[in-house]
Design a protein around this motif. Sequence first.
Motif, short mmCIF file in Angstrom:
data_model
loop_
_atom_site.label_atom_id
_atom_site.label_comp_id
_atom_site.label_asym_id
_atom_site.label_seq_id
_atom_site.Cartn_x
_atom_site.Cartn_y
_atom_site.Cartn_z
N LEU A 154 0.87 -1.35 -0.12
CA LEU A 154 0.03 -0.13 -0.01
C LEU A 154 0.91 1.16 -0.25
CD1 LEU A 154 -2.36 -1.11 2.80
CD2 LEU A 154 -3.14 -1.21 0.33
N ASN A 155 0.49 2.21 -0.69
CA ASN A 155 1.29 3.63 -0.70
C ASN A 155 0.30 4.28 0.42
OD1 ASN A 155 3.24 5.60 -1.77
ND2 ASN A 155 1.13 6.69 -2.09
N GLU A 156 1.15 5.02 1.13
CA GLU A 156 0.45 5.97 2.22
C GLU A 156 -0.94 5.66 2.66
OE1 GLU A 156 1.16 9.71 0.40
OE2 GLU A 156 3.40 9.70 0.13
N PRO A 157 -0.91 4.66 3.36
CA PRO A 157 -2.41 4.48 3.86
C PRO A 157 -3.13 5.42 4.98
CG PRO A 157 -0.65 2.89 4.62
CD PRO A 157 -0.02 3.55 3.73
N GLN A 216 5.02 4.70 3.59
CA GLN A 216 4.44 5.48 4.60
C GLN A 216 4.88 6.85 4.29
OE1 GLN A 216 2.17 4.71 6.67
NE2 GLN A 216 2.42 5.69 8.61
N GLN A 217 3.88 7.87 4.26
CA GLN A 217 4.29 9.16 4.03
C GLN A 217 4.70 9.69 5.60
OE1 GLN A 217 3.47 13.84 3.05
NE2 GLN A 217 2.73 12.33 1.50
N VAL A 218 5.75 10.32 5.54
CA VAL A 218 6.24 10.85 6.98
C VAL A 218 6.61 12.28 7.00
CG1 VAL A 218 7.01 8.64 8.04
CG2 VAL A 218 8.36 9.80 6.60
N LEU A 263 10.01 4.97 3.43
CA LEU A 263 9.42 6.32 3.88
C LEU A 263 9.24 7.20 2.74
CD1 LEU A 263 11.88 6.73 7.05
CD2 LEU A 263 9.40 5.67 6.84
N ASN A 264 7.97 7.77 2.40
CA ASN A 264 7.75 8.88 1.70
C ASN A 264 8.09 10.17 2.31
OD1 ASN A 264 7.36 6.73 0.08
ND2 ASN A 264 4.87 7.19 -0.14
N TYR A 265 9.15 11.20 2.01
CA TYR A 265 9.53 12.22 2.84
C TYR A 265 9.36 13.84 1.89
CZ TYR A 265 11.31 15.87 5.63
OH TYR A 265 11.62 17.29 6.02
N TYR A 266 8.76 14.60 2.36
CA TYR A 266 8.66 15.68 1.47
C TYR A 266 8.94 16.94 2.34
CZ TYR A 266 6.94 12.81 -2.25
OH TYR A 266 6.97 12.03 -3.31
N MET A 267 8.34 17.04 3.61
CA MET A 267 8.38 18.29 4.18
C MET A 267 8.18 18.44 5.54
SD MET A 267 4.37 19.47 3.35
CE MET A 267 3.33 18.29 2.66
N GLY A 299 4.33 24.91 -2.01
CA GLY A 299 4.28 26.00 -0.61
C GLY A 299 4.61 24.72 0.38
N TRP A 300 5.32 23.76 0.25
CA TRP A 300 5.86 22.68 1.28
C TRP A 300 6.98 23.27 1.63
CZ3 TRP A 300 4.68 17.48 -1.94
CH2 TRP A 300 3.47 17.39 -2.08
N GLU A 301 7.36 23.13 2.86
CA GLU A 301 8.50 23.69 3.36
C GLU A 301 9.62 22.50 3.17
OE1 GLU A 301 9.08 24.67 7.47
OE2 GLU A 301 11.28 24.76 7.23
N ARG A 378 5.85 20.24 -11.33
CA ARG A 378 6.88 19.81 -11.74
C ARG A 378 7.97 18.66 -10.99
NH1 ARG A 378 6.21 19.46 -17.58
NH2 ARG A 378 4.81 20.95 -18.14
N PHE A 379 7.81 17.63 -10.87
CA PHE A 379 8.41 16.78 -9.86
C PHE A 379 9.67 16.26 -10.50
CE2 PHE A 379 4.98 17.02 -6.92
CZ PHE A 379 5.45 17.07 -5.59
N GLY A 380 9.49 16.01 -11.80
CA GLY A 380 10.42 15.04 -12.63
C GLY A 380 11.97 15.24 -12.83
C1 GAL Z 1 3.19 11.38 -2.64
C2 GAL Z 1 2.34 10.50 -3.34
C3 GAL Z 1 2.70 10.44 -4.99
C4 GAL Z 1 3.07 11.79 -5.30
C5 GAL Z 1 3.91 12.73 -4.40
C6 GAL Z 1 4.30 13.86 -4.63
O1 GAL Z 1 2.30 11.57 -1.33
O2 GAL Z 1 2.65 9.08 -2.98
O3 GAL Z 1 1.65 9.76 -5.53
O4 GAL Z 1 1.84 12.50 -5.72
O5 GAL Z 1 3.34 12.45 -2.87
O6 GAL Z 1 3.00 14.61 -4.13
#
Ligand code: GAL
Length: 411
Positions: A154-157, A216-218, A263-267, A299-301, A378-380
């Motif tokens: 599962l992605n990010e339940p 898991q998004q963290v 771990l999915n980490y963005y901000m 706008g994510w830090e 644009r994430f690519g």
């Molecule tokens: C994650 C998600 C992805 C993608 C990414 C960027 O939460 O798994 O599908 O959208 O964020 O926002």
Amino acid sequence: MEFTFPKDFLWGAATSSHQVEGNNTNNDWWQWEQRIPLEMRSGLACDEWNRFEEDFKLAQTLGLTAYRFSLEWSRIEPSPGQFDNSALDHYRDMVLSLRSKGIEPIVTLNHFTIPLWLAGQGGWLSDKSPEFFAQYVHKATEALGNDVHYWITLNEPAVYTYKSYIVGQWPPGEKSAIKAFKIAQNLAKAHVLAYGKIKEVYTQKGWKKPMVGIAQQVLIFEPSSDRSLWDRISAGLRDWMINHLFVQALTRRKTGTLDFIGLNYYMRQYVRNRGFLSANIFGEEHVLENPSVRKNSLGWEIFPQGLHALIKAFSKYKLPILISENGICTNDDAQRSEFIVEHLTAVALAIKEGVPVIGYLYWSLLDNYEWADGFAPRFGLIEVDYKTQGRKVRDSAKKFEGIIRSGRIRF
Ligand code: GAL
């Protein structure tokens, strides 16, 4: 100082079916998109269904050694119990194409979207949904397992539960804590059943034991003010509920069903709670208007130290950790290069301190459909021209390639 990554470190990028394949007309997201403006719908997306070979070649030239993608359940099981072998063959071709290029496939079984027929039965609210998922996983494992070692069920339940059943921004647009609770329970059940099925098939076939995990998004949750007890309580609760709860449930002693943690980490997110005036114990997000704070185009830090802190926090589960997503949407590619270097430095530090991080997957291989935010972010590593479906490798991708090829980072 210089750090050398382990020899077998997985250097990769990630995508998901609905965001790149195009024409996924048979799932709940497609149906949901019919009510929003045309330009916000996924449509042909990156036409990846037809262009994967070309894109995998680009991934190979960038030196990637791993690629995470998801199977579209609605293509594999277009109606209940009816499995489409041509869809399974297609995914098999993708896996073999990756293997032939020395790229390790990491296969996600569910990345947010569900088949329309299941949505019609209440989706993950249905008591039957975990069992349906397990049947589909069984088929997918039999078809692909011989060539796949890493599975993400599962992605990010927690994010799915939150967006789809608490704030209602994603299909089915519900706002119900009771339903959300049920969804989380069924997702956990679905994972446990899927884990069992995958293991069963591998044992029956005598294949080498696979590694099965979740992504898991963290986030780093910071109290808006250190002096406010309420802010601190809400930030702590978010950390527990969004970051840890699911993983805790799946790593209980004796009944553990995770071989690794993605771990999915963005901000980083600031949390504010107005105390007794607030109806919500989890508080609310508080966007800091501080010009020195770096942000992505949504706008994510940007907070690379957070990745290090979270890897350390998750090391308590004593499982290998895969950075299953980490990336930035920006129109300034130099910012992307900086982002990658800083986050890889955070990973390097954690490995140096003894945490078994097995890989880093940048989100995303190519620009794609960013759910409710459409195609603007644009994430690519690779730029996509949506009018022509042309591809262009960005300089940041080359920066990443340089690190991959040397296997080292200086900090
Ligand atoms: C994650 C998600 C992805 C993608 C990414 C960027 O939460 O798994 O599908 O959208 O964020 O926002």
